[in-house]
Scaffold this motif. Structure first.
Motif, short mmCIF file in Angstrom:
data_model
loop_
_atom_site.label_atom_id
_atom_site.label_comp_id
_atom_site.label_asym_id
_atom_site.label_seq_id
_atom_site.Cartn_x
_atom_site.Cartn_y
_atom_site.Cartn_z
N LYS A 1 96.65 33.21 25.82
CA LYS A 1 96.13 33.03 24.47
C LYS A 1 95.69 34.38 23.91
O LYS A 1 94.97 35.13 24.56
N ALA A 2 96.17 34.66 22.68
CA ALA A 2 95.74 35.86 21.96
C ALA A 2 95.25 35.44 20.59
O ALA A 2 95.74 34.46 20.01
N SER A 3 94.32 36.16 20.04
CA SER A 3 93.75 35.82 18.74
C SER A 3 94.82 35.82 17.66
O SER A 3 95.73 36.65 17.66
N CYS A 4 94.69 34.86 16.73
CA CYS A 4 95.66 34.73 15.64
C CYS A 4 94.87 34.57 14.34
O CYS A 4 94.10 33.62 14.18
N ASP A 5 95.06 35.49 13.42
CA ASP A 5 94.33 35.49 12.15
C ASP A 5 95.33 35.45 11.01
O ASP A 5 96.11 36.39 10.82
N ASN A 6 95.33 34.35 10.25
CA ASN A 6 96.24 34.20 9.11
C ASN A 6 97.69 34.40 9.53
O ASN A 6 98.45 35.13 8.91
N ASN A 7 98.04 33.75 10.64
CA ASN A 7 99.40 33.80 11.22
C ASN A 7 99.81 35.19 11.67
O ASN A 7 101.00 35.49 11.79
N THR A 8 98.84 36.03 11.94
CA THR A 8 99.10 37.36 12.49
C THR A 8 98.48 37.44 13.87
O THR A 8 97.26 37.30 14.03
N VAL A 9 99.34 37.63 14.88
CA VAL A 9 98.85 37.69 16.25
C VAL A 9 98.23 39.05 16.51
O VAL A 9 98.84 40.08 16.22
N LYS A 10 97.02 39.06 17.03
CA LYS A 10 96.32 40.30 17.34
C LYS A 10 96.60 40.65 18.80
O LYS A 10 95.79 40.38 19.69
N PHE A 11 97.80 41.22 19.03
CA PHE A 11 98.16 41.61 20.39
C PHE A 11 97.24 42.73 20.84
O PHE A 11 96.86 43.60 20.10
N GLU B 1 89.99 22.51 29.19
CA GLU B 1 90.52 23.86 29.20
C GLU B 1 89.47 24.81 29.76
O GLU B 1 88.30 24.77 29.37
N ILE B 2 89.90 25.66 30.68
CA ILE B 2 89.00 26.67 31.23
C ILE B 2 89.66 28.04 31.13
O ILE B 2 90.88 28.15 31.14
N GLN B 3 88.84 29.05 31.01
CA GLN B 3 89.32 30.42 30.90
C GLN B 3 89.20 31.10 32.26
O GLN B 3 88.14 31.08 32.88
N THR B 4 90.33 31.66 32.74
CA THR B 4 90.26 32.40 33.99
C THR B 4 89.57 33.74 33.73
O THR B 4 89.29 34.09 32.59
N ARG B 5 89.35 34.46 34.79
CA ARG B 5 88.72 35.78 34.65
C ARG B 5 89.76 36.89 34.68
O ARG B 5 89.47 38.01 35.08
N VAL B 6 90.98 36.53 34.26
CA VAL B 6 92.07 37.51 34.25
C VAL B 6 92.47 37.77 32.80
O VAL B 6 92.89 36.86 32.09
N SER B 7 92.32 39.01 32.36
CA SER B 7 92.77 39.41 31.03
C SER B 7 94.03 40.25 31.17
O SER B 7 94.29 40.84 32.23
N LEU B 8 94.83 40.25 30.11
CA LEU B 8 96.08 41.02 30.10
C LEU B 8 95.92 42.19 29.15
O LEU B 8 96.06 42.03 27.93
N PRO B 9 95.59 43.37 29.66
CA PRO B 9 95.39 44.52 28.78
C PRO B 9 96.70 44.94 28.12
O PRO B 9 97.78 44.77 28.67
N ASN B 10 96.58 45.47 26.92
CA ASN B 10 97.75 45.98 26.18
C ASN B 10 98.80 44.89 25.98
O ASN B 10 100.00 45.11 26.15
N THR B 11 98.34 43.68 25.65
CA THR B 11 99.22 42.55 25.48
C THR B 11 100.19 42.78 24.33
O THR B 11 99.83 43.30 23.29
N SER B 12 101.43 42.34 24.51
CA SER B 12 102.43 42.39 23.46
C SER B 12 103.19 41.07 23.47
O SER B 12 102.93 40.19 24.30
N ILE B 13 104.16 40.94 22.58
CA ILE B 13 104.91 39.70 22.50
C ILE B 13 105.75 39.48 23.76
O ILE B 13 106.14 38.36 24.08
N GLN B 14 106.03 40.56 24.53
CA GLN B 14 106.78 40.42 25.76
C GLN B 14 105.89 40.20 26.98
O GLN B 14 106.40 40.09 28.09
N SER B 15 104.58 40.17 26.79
CA SER B 15 103.68 40.05 27.93
C SER B 15 103.98 38.80 28.74
O SER B 15 104.24 37.74 28.19
#
Length: 352
Positions: free
Chosen positions: A292-302, A317-331
Motif C-alpha cells: 500500500k502506498a499513499s494515493c492523493d487525487n489519483n496520484t500515487v505517492k511512490f 487488516e494489519i500492518q507488518t513492520r516491513v517498509s519498502l524504501p524508494n518504492t516505485s510502480i515496479q516495486s
C-alpha cells in the motif's frame, strides 16, 4: 523446515476438467458487501514468514530478506541495478529475480539462494522480463517477455532440459495486446494470466485468461472494464484469484477477489487514500499480503510504502513492520513458503 503441502479441493469445475473451448465474453457480477463493523480478532497476528524485497536508490541497490515483524533484515545481494520482480520458489531454496547484467542491456532472470549464495543467470533474451511465477513442483518458471514496445507474450523456462519455450503469441499491433501477470495454478496444470487490450474504440478491456502448460486450451475466465494491474495471485485451494483493479490506469488501484466457480468479483481492499498492488496469498490460504502506498487525487505517492496483511476469515487488516524504501510502480516483494523457526521450538529433522 518442512515445506507445507498444498491441497486443492478438487471438483468437477477445477482446471483439470475444463473443456478446451473459448468461452464467450462475459462480465462477472460485482458483489458489493454491505458495510459492517468487522470485529477484531486476537488470533490474527503477524506470521513469522520471511519477506524478500528490493531497495534501490542513488547510492545503493540491494535485495534484502527480513521477517514480517521487521527483525532479521539482511542484504543477500548488493551492487545491482533495479529489480522488476522477485519470486520465492515453492521449496524455499531459491529466489528468482530480474535485473540488468550491465547498464543498457536487456534485463535477465537470475536465481540466488536466500542466504545470498550461488547466484545464477538463467536467460539471455532481448526485451524486458516481468512477473515471474514458479511451478508448484519447482521444475519450471513462467514469465512475461516484452517482444515489442506495445506487445508482450508469456514464456516458460524448464529446468530439466533446460530450455525456454514461448507459451502465448501476441502479434496484433492494432489492439495493443499484452499478455501479463502469469501465475501457475496450485496443481501446476495450467497458468492464469491477464490479457490487456486497448482497441480502436479506446475502450480498455482486461480479461482474466487461463492456458494449459503446453500452450493449449486457452480460455477466458472473465472480462472486466477494470484496469487490472500487472500482478495477480491464485489461492492455494484454486477457487479464487486476487487482482488489483481500477477504473483506468490513471486511477489508484484497489484489490479484488474473483470467485472462479461463482463468476463473481468481490472488493477485498477498498481505500481511496491508498494504491494497492502486488497481492500475495499465504501458503495456507488464510490471508493475503500486499503493498500500500499513499494515493492523493489519483496520484500515487511512490516512495516508502508498507506491506499489509488481511485475514480472509475476519477481514481484519494489519500492518507488518516491513517498509519498502524508494518504492516505485515496479516495486515487488515475495513471502517465503515456510515460517521462520521459532525460538525454543521443538522440531523433528526429516531431511538434511
Amino acid at each position: 523446515t518442512e515445506v507445507p503441502s498444498i491441497t486443492l479441493l478438487a471438483t468437477e469445475t477445477t482446471m483439470a476438467t475444463l473443456t478446451p473451448t473459448v468461452l464467450l465474453s462475459r462480465t462477472p457480477t460485482l458483489i458489493v458487501p454491505t458495510p459492517t463493523e468487522t470485529p477484531r480478532s486476537d488470533s490474527f497476528k503477524i506470521p513469522p514468514n520471511w519477506i524478500v524485497y528490493h531497495n534501490s536508490d542513488i547510492s545503493k541497490s540491494e535485495i534484502h530478506v527480513v521477517k514480517m515483524d521487521g527483525t532479521g533484515d539482511r542484504i543477500i545481494l548488493g551492487g545491482i541495478g533495479a529489480v522488476d520482480c522477485l519470486a520465492w520458489s515453492p521449496d524455499g531454496e531459491w529466489i528468482a529475480f530480474v535485473t540488468r547484467p550491465t547498464y543498457g542491456v536487456s534485463p535477465q532472470i537470475y536465481l540466488i539462494r536466500p542466504d545470498g549464495s550461488d547466484k545464477r543467470r538463467l536467460t539471455y533474451l532481448d526485451g524486458g522480463k516481468f512477473a515471474i511465477s514458479w511451478a508448484p513442483d519447482n521444475r519450471s518458471i513462467v514469465f512475461q517477455q516484452r517482444i515489442h514496445s506495445r506487445l508482450s507474450a508469456l514464456y516458460v523456462y524448464e529446468f530439466d532440459i533446460p530450455r525456454i519455450r514461448q507459451l502465448t503469441d501476441a502479434t496484433n499491433y492494432m489492439t495493443d495486446m499484452r499478455d501479463t501477470a502469469p501465475i501457475y495454478s496450485p496443481l501446476g496444470d495450467s497458468i492464469a494470466f491477464v490479457e490487456i487490450s486497448n482497441g480502436a474504440s479506446s475502450t480498455f478491456t482486461s480479461r482474466l485468461m487461463t492456458i494449459d502448460t503446453d500452450g493449449g486450451s486457452r480460455m477466458q475466465f472473465m472480462e472486466t472494464s477494470l484496469h487490472v494491474y500487472n500482478t495477480i495471485d491464485w489461492s492455494p485451494d484454486g477457487k479464487q484469484i486476487a487482482f488489483p483493479g481500477a477504473r483506468s490506469y490513471k486511477h489508484c488501484h484497489n484489490l479484488y477477489l474473483f470467485d472462479i466457480d461463482a463468476e463473481e468479483i468481490t472488493p477485498f481492499v477498498i481505500d481511496d487514500y491508498y494504491h494497492v498492488w502486488q497481492p500475495k496469498w499465504s501458503p495456507d490460504g488464510d490471508w493475503v499480503s500486499y503493498i500500500k502506498a499513499s494515493c492523493d487525487n489519483n496520484t500515487v505517492k511512490f516512495g516508502s510504502a508498507q506491506i499489509y496483511l488481511k485475514s480472509i476469515d475476519t477481514g481484519e487488516e494489519i500492518q507488518t513492520r516491513v517498509s519498502l524504501p524508494n518504492t516505485s510502480i515496479q516495486s515487488d516483494f515475495d513471502i517465503s513458503p515456510w515460517e521462520a523457526l521459532k525460538e525454543n521450538g521443538e522440531y523433528i529433522i526429516t531431511e538434511l
